[in-house]
Design a protein around this motif. Structure first.
Motif, PDB file in Angstrom:
ATOM      1  N   MET A 120      62.890  31.477 -46.532  1.00 39.76           N
ATOM      2  CA  MET A 120      64.148  32.130 -46.159  1.00 39.76           C
ATOM      3  C   MET A 120      65.248  31.086 -46.050  1.00 39.76           C
ATOM      4  O   MET A 120      66.398  31.325 -46.416  1.00 39.76           O
ATOM      5  CB  MET A 120      63.997  32.856 -44.813  1.00 39.76           C
ATOM      6  N   LEU A 121      64.897  29.916 -45.526  1.00 42.28           N
ATOM      7  CA  LEU A 121      65.895  28.861 -45.453  1.00 42.28           C
ATOM      8  C   LEU A 121      66.368  28.444 -46.819  1.00 42.28           C
ATOM      9  O   LEU A 121      67.516  28.067 -47.012  1.00 42.28           O
ATOM     10  CB  LEU A 121      65.312  27.659 -44.733  1.00 42.28           C
ATOM     11  N   GLY A 122      65.451  28.516 -47.763  1.00 38.74           N
ATOM     12  CA  GLY A 122      65.838  28.174 -49.119  1.00 38.74           C
ATOM     13  C   GLY A 122      66.990  29.038 -49.594  1.00 38.74           C
ATOM     14  O   GLY A 122      67.777  28.636 -50.438  1.00 38.74           O
ATOM     15  N   HIS A 124      69.424  29.900 -47.778  1.00 39.34           N
ATOM     16  CA  HIS A 124      70.572  29.700 -46.900  1.00 39.34           C
ATOM     17  C   HIS A 124      71.913  29.653 -47.626  1.00 39.34           C
ATOM     18  O   HIS A 124      72.881  30.271 -47.172  1.00 39.34           O
ATOM     19  CB  HIS A 124      70.380  28.440 -46.070  1.00 39.34           C
ATOM     20  N   PRO A 125      72.003  28.933 -48.763  1.00 40.66           N
ATOM     21  CA  PRO A 125      73.318  28.865 -49.412  1.00 40.66           C
ATOM     22  C   PRO A 125      73.814  30.228 -49.886  1.00 40.66           C
ATOM     23  O   PRO A 125      75.000  30.390 -50.144  1.00 40.66           O
ATOM     24  CB  PRO A 125      73.079  27.925 -50.595  1.00 40.66           C
ATOM     25  N   MET A 127      73.627  32.862 -48.061  1.00 40.98           N
ATOM     26  CA  MET A 127      73.909  33.699 -46.890  1.00 40.98           C
ATOM     27  C   MET A 127      75.225  33.271 -46.255  1.00 40.98           C
ATOM     28  O   MET A 127      75.628  32.134 -46.359  1.00 40.98           O
ATOM     29  CB  MET A 127      72.800  33.520 -45.849  1.00 40.98           C
TER      30      MET A 127
END
Ligand SMILES: Nc1ncnc2c1ncn2[C@@H]1O[C@H](COP(=O)(O)OP(=O)(O)OP(=O)(O)O)[C@@H](O)[C@H]1O
Ligand SMILES: Nc1ncnc2c1ncn2[C@@H]1O[C@H](COP(=O)(O)OP(=O)(O)OP(=O)(O)O)[C@@H](O)[C@H]1O
Ligand SMILES: [Mg+2]
Ligand SMILES: [Mg+2]
Lengths: 279, 263, 399, 361, 301
Positions: A120-122, A124-125, A127
């Motif tokens: 999910m952090l991947g 991030h850009p 979001m």
């Protein structure tokens, strides 16, 4: 296979092939650390859809090159363009949204999180979280989150890591960690993937799995791939072109066979007992 | 020289990682321990070196013997003094110490300065790149150099038995060759016994005389290196060989890849 | 009366103190003095036969812990309590007012709390920092004249850089205008361990004639040493009440402190009648009195005074309003205090009125001489008019 | 804290992503809320209400600090100062502008957030323990500003007296009413924090803690998120400050010193770094421990005097109070040793035990 | 110009006394650096170490009438015992638990030491008489405090000693190896426990000396521990891992706070002494994130 790749690349959305410029272009880049000249005057051109291998002895500057492309450090000199855009001065945290994803030589996962959260952090850009909507977690924020989750689940499925979805990454063996890291890079929807020794420390079986993913990512997800690898078997088999570095200088470039036969590469890297590649 | 009898290792009181492992390393030999990721190879070496405590692991069953001593409950420092040196996975050099200080730290158990100096020079002979970088903080060495340093550092304690955890990890082919040569050389010239954990099975099985294959914390196969090299499963999963010789990675798609249906 | 005294219901006081926090040096002797005096009173029959009972609470100078203590007091139905420390009285005075439980804040808290009409349930009951400022200046001006000097003295004020330390400023500034002496101030920031620069400035650049110090904890001893090390005469330094106890002299060295002046709102030494009674009490019990009584008499005596005033208030309230006592009655009791019976010499001429909860603002100045703290003046107060004007001015001025 | 129960499956991602996906935990939460909002207020005396108030107020600040230290990995030793900043800002809004407390709460929080973010700026360059010490500067600087700027401190006493919180004509002046106020604020704080840490922002925080270089390459703007973490954490601190001011009736900086900052650090370490509920447990532990120790020590004094009637009571009391400090320190250390992951771990163990109850496996 | 000439002696005096005090801060900071180097942990009990060591000496002299030398020996002894206990009872069970746990443990230790002191000797401040003249000496019209000069000299001696220890000796290499990576240090046959004990004991002994010097300057009691707060800007400016850095940081903080008190205080209403070093510290950190001599964290990806 090459044909197929080319064809697909041509149909890409942000194509630069049309004007004949390479997808990734590194021009005259140098980097020193204190007294150590890690890279000098490096030139590199990677075409869209390619799988490019970078080889070279330890300390040749391979990782440094990838670090420069992904903007972990700024180069001392030179210019890097990607998809027609000068990225030499792009802030590090923007590099993912530019379309470059990467993995790290020493796995750099977020150890305190689950596989799912890492992926999910991947994203991030992609979001735009707001502090209040995040804290209230209702309505739009939740809907967005679910959408991203769906995409991440697709990647989890793709990389066949569904069974460890909610495991803390710290508890995983290295091979799976590398796969998760690949997933994290994929989650950001990059067009260029930089892989730093994705197969180090794996046995043949695991390497084969990884190769399979790399092929799929390249062909079916249409990503350009630059990878560093010391296993000549892998390098020779999967890459279209190979660039060899030594002491921060590019000493050879060409098809796997050309590079394997290059005396400078044999001298500096493969060793005279170059039966390596055939093992 | 080293024997593990039915050893069982548990992490954090719950995770059973080694499930009754028996293994033997004869004096003067080179034995290799192969196995997939997470099989428990590193854990085995840590158990021998007495390092489990720091990771909340413990040996719950079985015994580890070294030259007739039972070393289950010794501290790492005592085990080093008995003559066992571990080269840990992932080249853990002391980053803020220079190359030379790393070597000196390796000689911590010894007192004779002259001999230590001589051994340092010996290490530099084995690994010439280190000599050139003796005053540089080890954190700034390249991966290969760090691996050399880690091996050299372990040599500084003049071990009788050296435990190597994936020494070839991340090294360039030429260096892999060199390092294996050096291991063989050390074994012959300095009479160092070696227990080698490797992913590079092809290499490991060329220098080792005997091998064990560990999977899921259990030995599933063992035998002389030659017999292992001929084993079908070893060929398939550890050496990447098919009936006709080396299998190309390119071929994976033909027999293993499943078709993906992309929308 | 002893026997039937014990049978009557007790009067409860809340006693809050610090023996582990920043003011622990004071906590130990003050509590010892208060406890001994209470025992003495109980032994002599309590207050009209009612024994005094303590609900005590050590709070380490921490506000949450202090509030916990207050709630304990309330639950135990105390009729009055000691607060301890400026932040703590701020956290408590409103509750105390709502719950009608008088709180004493001897020698700390805010100076304008002397205004009994505004702070009905707060009783400073000892010279506030404003009164101390008035007294300090008066003492210096008197000495100046006594020594036959001409012109006006150059006064330096060395203070702790926090609210309590800064409190005297309005009075000092006013007096400077009124009296025309030279005046300059130096701050000692928390934790007050090091003040060489300030002292150097006072001694070597400003060249003060007199120094008033208003510091506490370790700082008084440190200042004494610093002045000594720079050769400043010790008998030109006069300290406010929290910087002039035996423990400061011990820490600095008695010989180093020789000549140092300090203000007191309770007597110093163990030679008053009440001490003899306490010693006698211990003797009868076959014990020896605590060493604090002699060694840290400043604190010990203050403890006696603090609890003595509460006892006196209870006695007055009981006489006038009868049993059962409560906080409201005790509040009236406090406002009737005129001298503290049983503590002759230790207590000043305390006269608390509904308007003046400070009780007159009396201090006595003592001097360190020959390993002892001896009186240098009688009980007095300085510039009472200026102080009172300030007390009652804040009412209109601020709110 | 949400353990996946086997046998429970979710058909939508949204269901899987709920705060409390399991019916069991959901009902536990309802039960705990019922205890806090209904049962406890019915039975508690003023003494215990007061303790509960103090715990609630401290817990808000502890959660905030945990967001910064436990989740984002930026150690702060300046929390006390941020609490003070919030207390004064809130108090000034109430007294100067005459605004009601429910405006003062967010306002003070915001002011503290601004101050906190300002002192978080060095986190861009400074890392780890260096940063921790740099935040200590906030303590000294803010304290100095409060003392020396009369406009903030309201005069020489540096104390701003605050009227009790009121909703219209209804003044919350009993301990019970204040308890409800504090509990509601705490509940909001918990829910907000729990949501935050599972949102993209919370993930970014954890990413920074775990591996900042990787986080940056992945697209996390380190500067922005570090500052955000400081701001959010200080917002919580600020709210704690105003709650203190409202509860005590005054904002006074002396109660928010370095010891306060350290107490709050102790809360989150004891409670469990990187755990919201742990922060609450920690706040409870550190607030109540001294009180419990006092009770114990009072008992010990009585016992000692009974055993040694010849002893001087003052000296016995004095020694026992010192023992309190020793026990306080000792218990913290013992706690660290036996339960390194904090009270939260203990709570999880208990929960795990009951989840499979009555079977022991 | 005239004004400057008038001002000069005072300025110099401030500066000199500041530098000397700074050396005394360094004396406290050295032990702190030692512990940081060995265990990467901030010792929040450093002030309490100074307090306790110093107070044992003070109490031995005042309450038991022992000589200075004997009292010093007792002080060292007490701190050795505390150091050993700390290693055995606290650090050993906490091995592998992360720095934060150790930091928290030092906070606990601080409370214990304070409690012990209060329990055994009570809160009274005790003076430590040293055979050093209280009266100032005058050097070129500058008044200089002798205690501070002695303190500065002791600091320098320790600086030299520790520098040698860390750089050259076998012991030094072992200590630094332990600091770098405990697990691997064990693999070298280095007994980590032994070296932890050694650092804590050494830190305790240095703290005792600091405690005696400060005890003479300001008296010994529980509040002496507050001197620990001064250590933070000192060690950060110099770099947490650097012994010479501690001394340099001490000098800077000492000088700056004295000058601030002399020249800034009058304009802003005082009290700048404590926070000016912190502002300076932050500014310095923005330029050099690891202080002047601090070890850079090597971060390779
Ligand atoms: N952050 C850094 N600081 C200082 N020197 C560095 C840093 N990163 C790399 N170097 C130096 O730059 C040179 C190139 O390093 P790099 O990591 O790029 O090598 P590499 O080709 O990736 O080697 P390997 O195959 O071992 O990973 C080495 O000499 C290394 O010591
Ligand atoms: N400290 C630990 N706590 C809990 N589990 C652990 C710990 N260390 C290792 N494990 C688990 O034990 C198993 C064996 O780990 P080990 O490192 O020995 O494997 P390995 O065979 O060396 O693998 P690799 O090829 O990745 O080095 C793995 O599943 C790992 O997740
Ligand atoms: Mg590399
Ligand atoms: Mg391994």
């Amino acid at each position: 296979m090459n044909d197929r790749t080319r064809g697909r690349a041509g149909g890409g959305c942000m194509t630069d092939q049309a004007d004949g410029r390479p997808f990734l272009k590194v021009e005259g880049v140098s980097k020193s650390f204190g007294g150590v000249r890690a890279l000098s005057e490096i030139e590199l051109e990677v075409n869209r859809g390619e799988i490019r291998a970078i080889i070279g002895p330890n300390g040749a500057g391979k990782t440094t090159l990838i670090n420069l492309i992904s903007r972990v450090y700024p180069p001392d000199r030179g210019r890097i363009t990607f998809a027609g855009r000068d990225i030499t001065r792009v802030p590090t945290h923007r590099i993912a949204s530019v379309g470059i994803g990467r993995t790290f030589q020493n796995v750099a996962l977020f150890r305190g999180m689950t596989v799912l959260d890492n992926l999910m952090l991947g994203r991030h850009p992609l979001m735009r979280p707001g502090i209040f909507s995040s804290g209230i977690y209702w309505g739009l924020a939740q809907k967005k989150e679910v959408e991203h989750r769906a995409r991440v689940e697709w990647i989890i499925d793709f990389l066949e890591i569904t069974h460890i979805r909610k495991t803390l990454v710290a508890a995983l063996p290295l091979g799976l960690q590398k796969r998760v890291e690949l997933g994290r890079a994929l989650a950001g929807e990059p067009t260029l993937l930089l892989l730093d020794e994705p197969m180090a420390g794996m046995n043949v079986e695991e390497k084969e799995d990884m190769v399979r993913f790399i092929f799929d990512i390249n062909e079916e997800l249409d990503k350009t791939i630059v990878l560093i690898e010391h296993d000549m078997g892998v390098v020779m088999d999967i890459s279209q072109r190979v660039s060899a570095l030594d002491f921060g200088v590019k000493i050879a470039e060409g098809t796997p066979d050309e590079v394997r036969a290059n005396p400078a590469v044999i001298e500096a890297y493969l060793g005279t007992a170059a039966q390596q590649a055939s093992r | 020289m080293l024997t593990l009898q039915n050893v069982e290792v548990i992490y954090s009181k719950v995770i059973l990682v080694i499930k009754g492992l028996t293994l033997e390393v004869p004096e003067g030999g080179i034995v290799t321990l192969l196995g997939a990721n997470g099989a428990g190879k590193s854990t085995t070496l840590k158990a021998i070196a007495g390092l489990l405590g720091a990771e909340r692991g413990e040996i719950t069953k079985g015994g580890i013997g070294f030259n007739g001593h039972r070393i289950n409950d010794r501290t790492p420092a005592e085990i080093v003094k008995l003559g066992i040196a571990l080269v840990p996975e992932g080249r853990q050099v002391f980053e803020h110490l220079t190359t030379e200080e790393n070597l000196l730290a390796g000689a911590h158990t010894r007192r004779n300065l002259a001999e230590i100096r001589r051994d340092i020079d010996l290490v530099y002979q084995y690994f010439p790149p280190l000599a050139a970088r003796r005053r540089i903080e080890a954190g700034y060495l390249s991966g290969g150099e760090q691996q050399m340093l880690a091996i050299g550092r372990a040599l500084m304690s003049r071990p009788k038995l050296m435990l190597l955890d994936e020494p070839s990890l991340g090294l360039a082919p030429m260096l892999v060759q060199e390092i294996f040569d050096i291991i063989a050389q050390l074994n012959q010239e300095e009479k160092v016994t070696v227990l080698l954990v490797e992913q590079n099975a092809a290499m490991a099985l060329t220098i080792a005389r005997y091998g064990y294959i560990l999977e899921n914390g259990r030995i599933v196969l063992d035998g002389t290196a030659a017999s292992l090299r001929d084993n079908e499963d070893v060929k398939e999963f550890y050496l990447g060989l098919s009936e006709v010789g080396r299998r190309s990675y390119r071929d994976v798609k033909h027999y293993r890849r499943r078709k993906r249906w992309l929308l | 009366p002893v026997a039937d005294g014990q049978s009557k219901e007790p009067i409860r006081f809340g006693i809050m103190y610090d023996q582990t926090g920043p003011t622990s040096v004071w906590g130990v002797p003050i509590v010892a003095g208060a406890r001994d005096y209470t025992r003495l009173v109980n032994k002599k029959g309590g207050i009209n036969g009612h024994p005094i009972e303590w609900v005590e609470h050590e709070m380490g100078y921490k506000v949450p812990t202090a509030i916990e203590g207050y709630e304990r007091f309330k639950a135990a139905k105390v009729v009055a309590f000691w607060a301890w420390g400026t932040p703590i009285i701020y956290a408590l005075w409103e509750r105390a007012t709502t719950d009608k439980i008088p709180a004493t804040t001897p020698g700390f808290g805010r100076a304008d709390a002397a205004d009994g009409e505004r702070y009905r349930y707060v009783f400073p009951m000892a010279a506030s920092y404003w009164s101390q400022a008035g007294a300090g200046v008066k003492f210096i001006m008197d000495q100046w004249k006594k020594e036959g000097k001409t012109g006006k003295p150059k006064i330096a004020f060395l203070y702790w850089d926090n609210p309590a330390g800064r409190e005297p400023f309005p009075i000092l500034e006013k007096l400077q205008k009124q009296e025309g002496f030279q005046f300059k101030s130096w701050a000692v920031p928390t934790p007050g361990l090091e003040m060489s620069a300030q002292v150097q400035d006072i001694v070597r650049r400003y060249r003060a004639d007199w120094v008033i110090t208003h510091i506490w904890s370790k700082a008084p001893a440190i200042s004494i040493k610093e002045f000594k090390r720079l050769g400043f005469p010790m008998n030109r330094v006069v300290s406010f009440v929290w910087g002039a106890a035996e423990h400061d002299m011990i820490a600095a060295g008695w010989d180093v402190a020789e000549g140092y002046y300090g203000m007191q709102f309770a007597g110093v030494g163990a030679d008053y009648p009440v001490h003899r009674e306490i010693a006698q009490m211990y003797k009868e019990e076959g014990k020896t009195p605590p060493k604090e009584m002699f060694e840290i008499s400043v604190g010990y005596n203050r403890g006696m005074l603090w609890v003595g005033v509460m006892i006196e208030a209870a006695r007055l309230a009981l006489d006038k309003y009868g049993w059962p006592l409560d906080g409201a009655k005790l509040q009236k009791g406090f406002e009737m205090i005129d001298g503290v019976r049983g503590l002759e010499g230790v207590a000043p001429q305390l006269k608390i009125t509904p308007k003046d909860h400070e009780g007159g603002g009396y201090v006595q100045i003592f001097q360190t001489r020959g390993g002892k703290i001896v009186p240098a003046t009688d009980w007095f107060h300085g510039y009472r008019d200026v102080v009172l004007e300030a007390v009652y001015a804040t009412k209109e001025g601020k709110k | 804290m949400v353990n996946r129960e086997c046998g429970v499956f979710f058909s939508t991602y949204a269901a899987d992503m709920r705060l409390f996906p399991l019916p069991l935990t959901r009902w536990t939460m309802v039960g705990i809320a019922g205890l806090g909002f209904v049962v406890f207020p019915l039975v508690a005396s003023d003494y215990f209400l007061n303790i509960a108030n103090l715990v609630c107020i401290a817990a808000v600040g502890a959660i905030g600090l945990n967001l910064l230290v436990g989740y984002t990995g930026q150690i702060s030793v300046g929390h006390g100062a941020f609490i003070a900043a919030g207390a004064y800002a809130g108090a000034l809004v109430v007294t100067r502008a005459g605004l009601p407390f429910w405006i003062a709460l967010p306002f003070g929080g915001l002011m503290a957030a601004v101050v906190g973010a300002f002192f978080g700026i060095p986190s861009l360059r400074i890392k780890g323990l260096y940063l921790a010490i740099a935040t200590l500067a906030a303590q000294f600087i803010i304290e100095w500003l409060i003392i020396h700027i009369e406009w903030i401190s309201g005069g020489a006493e540096s104390t701003v007296t605050v009227p009790k919180a009121a909703i219209g004509p209804w003044v919350l002046d009993t301990l019970l009413e204040q308890y409800f106020l504090n509990l509601i604020v705490l509940s909001l704080a918990i829910v907000f924090a729990m949501n935050l840490v599972r949102s993209p922002i919370g993930r970014a925080f954890i990413a920074i803690r775990d591996r900042d270089v990787a986080a940056e390459v992945i697209g996390v703007n380190l500067f922005r998120y570090k500052l955000l973490a400081f701001a959010v954490s200080s917002f919580y601190a600020g709210v704690t400050g105003i709650l203190y001011a409202l509860y005590l009736g005054a904002a006074n900086y002396e109660q928010f010193d370095i010891a306060t900052s350290i107490d709050f650090l102790a809360m989150i370490i004891i409670g469990g770094l990187g755990s919201i509920l742990g922060s609450v447990f920690g706040a409870f532990f550190i607030t109540v421990l001294p009180m419990a120790l006092r009770v114990a020590v009072d008992g010990a004094v009585t016992a000692a005097l009974f055993l040694f009637p010849a002893a001087n009571i003052s000296h016995v009391v004095q020694s026992m109070t010192a023992v309190k400090l020793i026990l306080f320190g000792g218990l913290i250390i013992v706690f660290l040793i036996v339960e390194p992951e904090g009270l939260n771990k203990l709570w999880r163990n208990i929960k795990d035990y009951f989840r499979v109850w009555p079977y022991s496996y | 110009m005239r004004f400057l000439l008038d001002e000069l002696p005072f300025f110099l005096e401030l500066l000199v006394s500041g530098l000397l005090i700074g050396m005394m801060y360094a004396l406290v900071a050295l032990g702190f650096v030692l512990i940081y180097k060995a265990s990467q942990a901030i010792n929040f009990a450093q002030g309490e170490f100074v307090m306790f060591g110093g107070f044992v000496v003070a109490a031995s002299m005042r309450y038991h009438g022992l000589s200075l030398v004997l009292s010093l020996a007792l002080g060292f002894g007490a701190m050795v015992v505390i150091g050993l206990l700390m290693e055995r009872l606290v650090l050993r069970p906490l091995t592998g638990r992360g720095v934060i746990a150790i930091i928290m443990a030092t906070i606990g230790l601080a409370s214990i030491l304070k409690g012990l002191l209060l329990l055994i000797w009570g809160p009274l401040s005790v003076n430590i008489p040293l055979p050093i003249r209280e009266e100032p000496v005058e050097i070129f019209t500058l008044l200089v405090k002798l205690v501070a000069v002695v303190g500065a000299i002791i600091s320098l001696v320790f600086l030299a000693g520790f520098s040698f220890l860390f750089l050259r000796s076998r012991l030094g290499i072992a200590l630094r190896a332990v600091a770098d990576n405990q697990t691997v240090a064990q693999l070298m046959g280095i007994d980590v426990r032994h070296y932890f004990a050694l650092t804590w004991v050494t830190a305790g002994v240095v703290a005792t000396i600091g405690g005696v010097m400060w005890g003479n300057m300001i008296g010994a009691d529980v509040h002496t521990a507050l001197i620990g707060l001064k250590v933070f800007p000192v060690v950060i400016l110099g770099g947490l891992t650097s012994v010479p850095g501690a001394v340099l940081g001490g000098l800077i903080v000492g000088a700056v706070e004295n000058l601030a008190a002399g020249y800034i205080d009058p304009f802003v209403g005082g009290g700048t002494k404590d926070f000016v070093p912190y502002i300076l510290m932050i500014l310095a950190l923005m330029v050099r994130p690891y202080g002047f001599f601090g070890e850079q964290v090597i971060e390779r990806v």
